[in-house]
Design a protein around this motif. Structure first.
Motif, PDB file in Angstrom:
ATOM      1  N   ARG A 145       0.842  -1.196   0.000  1.00  0.00           N
ATOM      2  CA  ARG A 145       0.000   0.000   0.000  1.00  0.00           C
ATOM      3  C   ARG A 145       0.879   1.249   0.000  1.00  0.00           C
ATOM      4  O   ARG A 145       1.961   1.252   0.595  1.00  0.00           O
ATOM      5  CB  ARG A 145      -0.914   0.021   1.235  1.00  0.00           C
ATOM      6  CG  ARG A 145      -1.971  -1.067   1.259  1.00  0.00           C
ATOM      7  CD  ARG A 145      -2.871  -0.919   2.473  1.00  0.00           C
ATOM      8  NE  ARG A 145      -3.714   0.247   2.360  1.00  0.00           N
ATOM      9  CZ  ARG A 145      -5.021   0.223   2.074  1.00  0.00           C
ATOM     10  NH1 ARG A 145      -5.619  -0.933   1.866  1.00  0.00           N
ATOM     11  NH2 ARG A 145      -5.723   1.331   2.002  1.00  0.00           N
ATOM     12  N   ASN A 146       0.381   2.302  -0.625  1.00  0.00           N
ATOM     13  CA  ASN A 146       1.121   3.566  -0.631  1.00  0.00           C
ATOM     14  C   ASN A 146       0.584   4.575   0.367  1.00  0.00           C
ATOM     15  O   ASN A 146       1.048   5.713   0.413  1.00  0.00           O
ATOM     16  CB  ASN A 146       1.143   4.179  -2.043  1.00  0.00           C
ATOM     17  CG  ASN A 146      -0.263   4.422  -2.588  1.00  0.00           C
ATOM     18  OD1 ASN A 146      -1.240   4.437  -1.831  1.00  0.00           O
ATOM     19  ND2 ASN A 146      -0.362   4.604  -3.894  1.00  0.00           N
ATOM     20  N   ASP A 147      -0.403   4.152   1.184  1.00  0.00           N
ATOM     21  CA  ASP A 147      -0.966   5.072   2.173  1.00  0.00           C
ATOM     22  C   ASP A 147      -0.611   4.667   3.604  1.00  0.00           C
ATOM     23  O   ASP A 147      -1.223   5.145   4.553  1.00  0.00           O
ATOM     24  CB  ASP A 147      -2.482   5.185   2.018  1.00  0.00           C
ATOM     25  CG  ASP A 147      -3.194   3.846   2.129  1.00  0.00           C
ATOM     26  OD1 ASP A 147      -2.513   2.795   2.136  1.00  0.00           O
ATOM     27  OD2 ASP A 147      -4.437   3.840   2.193  1.00  0.00           O
ATOM     28  N   VAL A 148       0.352   3.764   3.774  1.00  0.00           N
ATOM     29  CA  VAL A 148       0.861   3.434   5.102  1.00  0.00           C
ATOM     30  C   VAL A 148       2.381   3.497   5.068  1.00  0.00           C
ATOM     31  O   VAL A 148       2.997   3.335   4.012  1.00  0.00           O
ATOM     32  CB  VAL A 148       0.414   2.032   5.582  1.00  0.00           C
ATOM     33  CG1 VAL A 148      -1.094   1.902   5.594  1.00  0.00           C
ATOM     34  CG2 VAL A 148       1.037   0.937   4.740  1.00  0.00           C
ATOM     35  N   ASP A 149       2.971   3.732   6.224  1.00  0.00           N
ATOM     36  CA  ASP A 149       4.421   3.695   6.359  1.00  0.00           C
ATOM     37  C   ASP A 149       4.817   2.237   6.550  1.00  0.00           C
ATOM     38  O   ASP A 149       4.645   1.673   7.635  1.00  0.00           O
ATOM     39  CB  ASP A 149       4.848   4.550   7.556  1.00  0.00           C
ATOM     40  CG  ASP A 149       6.363   4.638   7.698  1.00  0.00           C
ATOM     41  OD1 ASP A 149       7.063   3.821   7.078  1.00  0.00           O
ATOM     42  OD2 ASP A 149       6.834   5.518   8.434  1.00  0.00           O
ATOM     43  N   THR A 150       5.325   1.628   5.510  1.00  0.00           N
ATOM     44  CA  THR A 150       5.612   0.195   5.565  1.00  0.00           C
ATOM     45  C   THR A 150       6.798  -0.150   6.462  1.00  0.00           C
ATOM     46  O   THR A 150       7.047  -1.327   6.734  1.00  0.00           O
ATOM     47  CB  THR A 150       5.867  -0.355   4.153  1.00  0.00           C
ATOM     48  OG1 THR A 150       6.929   0.380   3.542  1.00  0.00           O
ATOM     49  CG2 THR A 150       4.609  -0.230   3.303  1.00  0.00           C
ATOM     50  N   SER A 151       7.519   0.882   6.933  1.00  0.00           N
ATOM     51  CA  SER A 151       8.604   0.627   7.877  1.00  0.00           C
ATOM     52  C   SER A 151       8.079   0.520   9.307  1.00  0.00           C
ATOM     53  O   SER A 151       8.838   0.231  10.224  1.00  0.00           O
ATOM     54  CB  SER A 151       9.647   1.738   7.808  1.00  0.00           C
ATOM     55  OG  SER A 151       9.135   2.953   8.340  1.00  0.00           O
ATOM     56  N   ARG A 152       6.777   0.739   9.487  1.00  0.00           N
ATOM     57  CA  ARG A 152       6.196   0.715  10.837  1.00  0.00           C
ATOM     58  C   ARG A 152       4.951  -0.167  10.865  1.00  0.00           C
ATOM     59  O   ARG A 152       3.886   0.255  11.303  1.00  0.00           O
ATOM     60  CB  ARG A 152       5.883   2.141  11.294  1.00  0.00           C
ATOM     61  CG  ARG A 152       7.117   3.009  11.459  1.00  0.00           C
ATOM     62  CD  ARG A 152       6.766   4.391  12.023  1.00  0.00           C
ATOM     63  NE  ARG A 152       5.926   5.126  11.088  1.00  0.00           N
ATOM     64  CZ  ARG A 152       4.959   5.957  11.473  1.00  0.00           C
ATOM     65  NH1 ARG A 152       4.687   6.117  12.751  1.00  0.00           N
ATOM     66  NH2 ARG A 152       4.253   6.609  10.569  1.00  0.00           N
ATOM     67  N   ILE A 153       5.092  -1.398  10.411  1.00  0.00           N
ATOM     68  CA  ILE A 153       4.018  -2.388  10.516  1.00  0.00           C
ATOM     69  C   ILE A 153       4.287  -3.246  11.749  1.00  0.00           C
ATOM     70  O   ILE A 153       5.335  -3.875  11.865  1.00  0.00           O
ATOM     71  CB  ILE A 153       3.936  -3.260   9.254  1.00  0.00           C
ATOM     72  CG1 ILE A 153       3.553  -2.405   8.045  1.00  0.00           C
ATOM     73  CG2 ILE A 153       2.923  -4.386   9.449  1.00  0.00           C
ATOM     74  CD1 ILE A 153       3.541  -3.174   6.730  1.00  0.00           C
ATOM     75  N   VAL A 154       3.354  -3.249  12.674  1.00  0.00           N
ATOM     76  CA  VAL A 154       3.484  -3.967  13.942  1.00  0.00           C
ATOM     77  C   VAL A 154       2.403  -5.037  14.011  1.00  0.00           C
ATOM     78  O   VAL A 154       1.225  -4.754  13.759  1.00  0.00           O
ATOM     79  CB  VAL A 154       3.356  -3.011  15.142  1.00  0.00           C
ATOM     80  CG1 VAL A 154       3.380  -3.784  16.464  1.00  0.00           C
ATOM     81  CG2 VAL A 154       4.463  -1.966  15.111  1.00  0.00           C
ATOM     82  N   ILE A 155       2.778  -6.246  14.353  1.00  0.00           N
ATOM     83  CA  ILE A 155       1.815  -7.336  14.531  1.00  0.00           C
ATOM     84  C   ILE A 155       1.336  -7.360  15.978  1.00  0.00           C
ATOM     85  O   ILE A 155       2.132  -7.289  16.908  1.00  0.00           O
ATOM     86  CB  ILE A 155       2.443  -8.684  14.162  1.00  0.00           C
ATOM     87  CG1 ILE A 155       2.736  -8.756  12.664  1.00  0.00           C
ATOM     88  CG2 ILE A 155       1.535  -9.842  14.584  1.00  0.00           C
ATOM     89  CD1 ILE A 155       3.496  -9.998  12.258  1.00  0.00           C
ATOM     90  N   PHE A 156       0.009  -7.473  16.149  1.00  0.00           N
ATOM     91  CA  PHE A 156      -0.583  -7.672  17.473  1.00  0.00           C
ATOM     92  C   PHE A 156      -1.412  -8.950  17.400  1.00  0.00           C
ATOM     93  O   PHE A 156      -2.345  -9.043  16.611  1.00  0.00           O
ATOM     94  CB  PHE A 156      -1.477  -6.485  17.847  1.00  0.00           C
ATOM     95  CG  PHE A 156      -1.970  -6.511  19.272  1.00  0.00           C
ATOM     96  CD1 PHE A 156      -2.784  -7.527  19.745  1.00  0.00           C
ATOM     97  CD2 PHE A 156      -1.612  -5.504  20.151  1.00  0.00           C
ATOM     98  CE1 PHE A 156      -3.230  -7.546  21.060  1.00  0.00           C
ATOM     99  CE2 PHE A 156      -2.042  -5.509  21.467  1.00  0.00           C
ATOM    100  CZ  PHE A 156      -2.856  -6.530  21.924  1.00  0.00           C
ATOM    101  N   GLY A 157      -1.070  -9.936  18.238  1.00  0.00           N
ATOM    102  CA  GLY A 157      -1.813 -11.186  18.255  1.00  0.00           C
ATOM    103  C   GLY A 157      -2.246 -11.567  19.653  1.00  0.00           C
ATOM    104  O   GLY A 157      -1.450 -11.520  20.585  1.00  0.00           O
ATOM    105  N   ARG A 158      -3.505 -11.952  19.780  1.00  0.00           N
ATOM    106  CA  ARG A 158      -4.034 -12.402  21.070  1.00  0.00           C
ATOM    107  C   ARG A 158      -4.407 -13.879  20.966  1.00  0.00           C
ATOM    108  O   ARG A 158      -5.071 -14.296  20.029  1.00  0.00           O
ATOM    109  CB  ARG A 158      -5.261 -11.571  21.457  1.00  0.00           C
ATOM    110  CG  ARG A 158      -5.888 -11.985  22.805  1.00  0.00           C
ATOM    111  CD  ARG A 158      -7.134 -11.186  23.132  1.00  0.00           C
ATOM    112  NE  ARG A 158      -6.825  -9.777  23.306  1.00  0.00           N
ATOM    113  CZ  ARG A 158      -7.489  -8.786  22.702  1.00  0.00           C
ATOM    114  NH1 ARG A 158      -8.469  -9.064  21.867  1.00  0.00           N
ATOM    115  NH2 ARG A 158      -7.150  -7.540  22.932  1.00  0.00           N
ATOM    116  N   SER A 159      -3.955 -14.681  21.929  1.00  0.00           N
ATOM    117  CA  SER A 159      -4.260 -16.105  21.996  1.00  0.00           C
ATOM    118  C   SER A 159      -3.832 -16.791  20.702  1.00  0.00           C
ATOM    119  O   SER A 159      -2.653 -16.744  20.341  1.00  0.00           O
ATOM    120  CB  SER A 159      -5.751 -16.303  22.289  1.00  0.00           C
ATOM    121  OG  SER A 159      -6.034 -17.639  22.607  1.00  0.00           O
ATOM    122  N   LEU A 160      -4.756 -17.407  19.968  1.00  0.00           N
ATOM    123  CA  LEU A 160      -4.398 -18.016  18.682  1.00  0.00           C
ATOM    124  C   LEU A 160      -3.718 -17.006  17.776  1.00  0.00           C
ATOM    125  O   LEU A 160      -2.758 -17.337  17.062  1.00  0.00           O
ATOM    126  CB  LEU A 160      -5.651 -18.569  18.005  1.00  0.00           C
ATOM    127  CG  LEU A 160      -5.470 -19.059  16.565  1.00  0.00           C
ATOM    128  CD1 LEU A 160      -4.541 -20.261  16.511  1.00  0.00           C
ATOM    129  CD2 LEU A 160      -6.830 -19.381  15.941  1.00  0.00           C
TER     130      LEU A 160
END
Length: 305
Positions: A145-160
């Motif tokens: 995507r060109n509308d997000v800063d791809t250097s700042r993608i953070v994963i958030f996972g809960r349980s599974l």
């Protein structure tokens, strides 16, 4: 005595047969619960109910399964990252919209919410291999995507979702800047004896005892304990000490495994946090911890060094 021993042997054999049959026939129903009892599979609400600016996303996994997601866009100029959120095993992304709304408000971030295959409006049937492909498709979409800063993608996972996110972070060190895990299990193998107590004598992972003779039957082992030590990005562990589904010890074991090879790991527990409500019961402290983690480990702008 011989008769008694013979009866005991037959009894153990019957239990083993029942255990095997249960695993073969019903394990996906135990691990993946796309539809909550009494509710429809369809989304009960959409982000518009919460006055959120969003985009309906349709993508395909590498094996061709059509997937649905919501991309929630922060309304003001974004100073935070884009959070790629992976949910728990039960229900669908609509049930996590209040959490996503508060996350956007507190962290000033975009949120990408993926429906695993077989969940919500996505096609297919859930499996470990399939959901791993789904997660990769979501990350690839964000990365292009060109509308997000791809250097700042953070994963958030809960349980599974933590198991899903851990595999994705491990596999994509150049695309994922950080990982946040909440109330995640060491493995489905370790959870088997908790979900079905009679299985604890026949199946288990590193945190379990017993002969583990039925491990080979598990199609979705989700062995996070074997993945976490290979992750190089910063990891934040959030553990609810009143978790009624995943023993809090699992989160501690994951943290201890991670810090053997990764010095950028932080662990916080919350005395009143249960499996699904740690983010709510912990209040301001919960969000402040995440904010400080992001400030320390995720650059504020693309040009930060």
């Amino acid at each position: 005595m011989a008769t008694w021993l013979k009866a005991l042997a037959y009894g153990a054999g019957e239990i083993a047969v029942v255990s095997m049959a249960t695993l073969v026939a019903f394990q996906e129903r135990l691990v993946y619960v796309p539809v909550l009892p009494g509710l429809a599979r369809a989304y009960a609400v959409t982000p518009s109910r919460f006055q959120l600016d969003y985009e309906d996303i349709w993508i395909r996994s590498s094996d061709g399964v059509r997937l649905h997601a919501w991309f929630l866009k922060h309304s003001s100029p974004v100073s935070g990252p884009t959070i790629l959120f992976f949910q728990e095993n039960a229900g669908n992304i609509a049930h996590r919209l209040e959490f996503a709304r508060i996350m956007m408000h507190r962290l000033h971030c975009n949120v990408f919410m993926l429906s695993y295959r077989g969940y919500g409006a996505s096609d297919g049937h859930p499996s470990q291999d399939g959901i791993t492909k789904d997660a990769q498709a979501a990350l690839d979409h964000l990365s292009n995507r060109n509308d997000v800063d791809t250097s700042r993608i953070v994963i958030f996972g809960r349980s599974l979702g933590g198991a899903v996110g851990s595999v994705l972070a491990r596999n994509n060190p150049d695309k994922v800047s950080a990982l946040i895990l909440e109330n995640t299990f060491t493995s489905i193998l370790d959870m088997a004896g908790i979900m079905l107590p009679f299985l604890k004598w026949f199946i288990g992972g590193r945190a379990s005892n017993g002969p583990k003779v039925l491990n080979f039957l598990v199609r979705s082992p989700w062995s996070t304990i074997d993945v976490i030590g290979e992750i190089k990005q910063p990891i934040l562990f959030l553990s609810g000490l009143q978790d009624e589904l995943v023993p809090p010890l699992h989160m501690r074991l994951l943290y201890e495994k991670a810090v053997e090879h990764n010095s950028h790991c932080l662990f916080f527990d919350f005395p009143d946090g249960m499996h699904m409500d740690t983010w709510f019961s912990a209040g301001d402290r919960y969000w402040r911890i995440i904010q400080l983690f992001l400030e320390e480990y995720v650059s504020l702008t693309r040009d930060d060094s």
